[in-house]
Design an enzyme around this catalytic site. Sequence first.
Site, PDB file in Angstrom:
ATOM      1  N   SER A  54       0.817  -1.209   0.000  1.00 43.59           N
ATOM      2  CA  SER A  54       0.000   0.000   0.000  1.00 43.59           C
ATOM      3  C   SER A  54       0.854   1.263   0.000  1.00 43.59           C
ATOM      4  O   SER A  54       1.786   1.387   0.804  1.00 43.59           O
ATOM      5  CB  SER A  54      -0.914   0.040   1.226  1.00 43.59           C
ATOM      6  OG  SER A  54      -1.625   1.267   1.262  1.00 43.59           O
ATOM      7  N   THR A  59       7.388   2.582   4.021  1.00 41.61           N
ATOM      8  CA  THR A  59       8.330   1.851   3.171  1.00 41.61           C
ATOM      9  C   THR A  59       7.866   1.839   1.723  1.00 41.61           C
ATOM     10  O   THR A  59       8.672   2.025   0.805  1.00 41.61           O
ATOM     11  CB  THR A  59       8.516   0.413   3.681  1.00 41.61           C
ATOM     12  OG1 THR A  59       8.928   0.457   5.051  1.00 41.61           O
ATOM     13  CG2 THR A  59       9.564  -0.330   2.879  1.00 41.61           C
ATOM     14  N   CYS A  60       6.586   1.652   1.504  1.00 46.54           N
ATOM     15  CA  CYS A  60       6.052   1.637   0.135  1.00 46.54           C
ATOM     16  C   CYS A  60       6.237   3.004  -0.517  1.00 46.54           C
ATOM     17  O   CYS A  60       6.683   3.102  -1.666  1.00 46.54           O
ATOM     18  CB  CYS A  60       4.579   1.243   0.135  1.00 46.54           C
ATOM     19  SG  CYS A  60       4.260  -0.401   0.809  1.00 46.54           S
ATOM     20  N   ALA A  61       5.920   4.048   0.213  1.00 44.89           N
ATOM     21  CA  ALA A  61       6.081   5.405  -0.312  1.00 44.89           C
ATOM     22  C   ALA A  61       7.543   5.689  -0.622  1.00 44.89           C
ATOM     23  O   ALA A  61       7.870   6.272  -1.659  1.00 44.89           O
ATOM     24  CB  ALA A  61       5.543   6.424   0.693  1.00 44.89           C
ATOM     25  N   SER A  63       9.856   3.544  -1.482  1.00 46.90           N
ATOM     26  CA  SER A  63      10.285   2.809  -2.680  1.00 46.90           C
ATOM     27  C   SER A  63       9.846   3.542  -3.945  1.00 46.90           C
ATOM     28  O   SER A  63      10.591   3.605  -4.923  1.00 46.90           O
ATOM     29  CB  SER A  63       9.773   1.368  -2.663  1.00 46.90           C
ATOM     30  OG  SER A  63       8.389   1.288  -2.907  1.00 46.90           O
TER      31      SER A  63
END
Length: 166
Positions: A54, A59-61, A63
């Site tokens: 999500s 961490t997703c943001a 990446s």
Amino acid sequence: MAHITLGGDPIETIGTLPSVGSKAPSFKITATDLSSKSLEDYKGSRLILNIFPSIDTGTCAKSVRTFNEKATQLENTKVLCISKDLPFALNRFCGAEGLDNVESLSDFKTGGFGKDYGITIKNGPLETLLSRCIVVTDKDGTILHTEQVSEIKDEPNYEAALDALK
């Protein structure tokens, strides 16, 4: 199936990533403008598939931001950031961050991308979301590199993905 962890707790995916040297499975997913995109739309381009649970997690943001920065140095390469987030959330995030070197795509409609790539989370609090993975292909769709991140909270190995394109 891949055995991964979330905060140290074991979880699994429904399968495993396609192997290096194989052709990338075809897909049909949704762009932020609600149009459909398929692997064929990127024919002739090298691809980095940055796959994550999500956009609304740190961490997703990170990446997406990191690959957006690195993408400016890549010739004939498209970075596709793929999750099951709604296209509106992906568009909001990239717009607010000024990220225009990556393309955000959503597997929210059918979950077919996650199934075909074997990366849908099978159990635990993130069940049905996509696990954190990287898939790199050449311009002919042959897989050059994959990474199934073993702890979902960890970042992928950016350099390994970029080195696969050298």
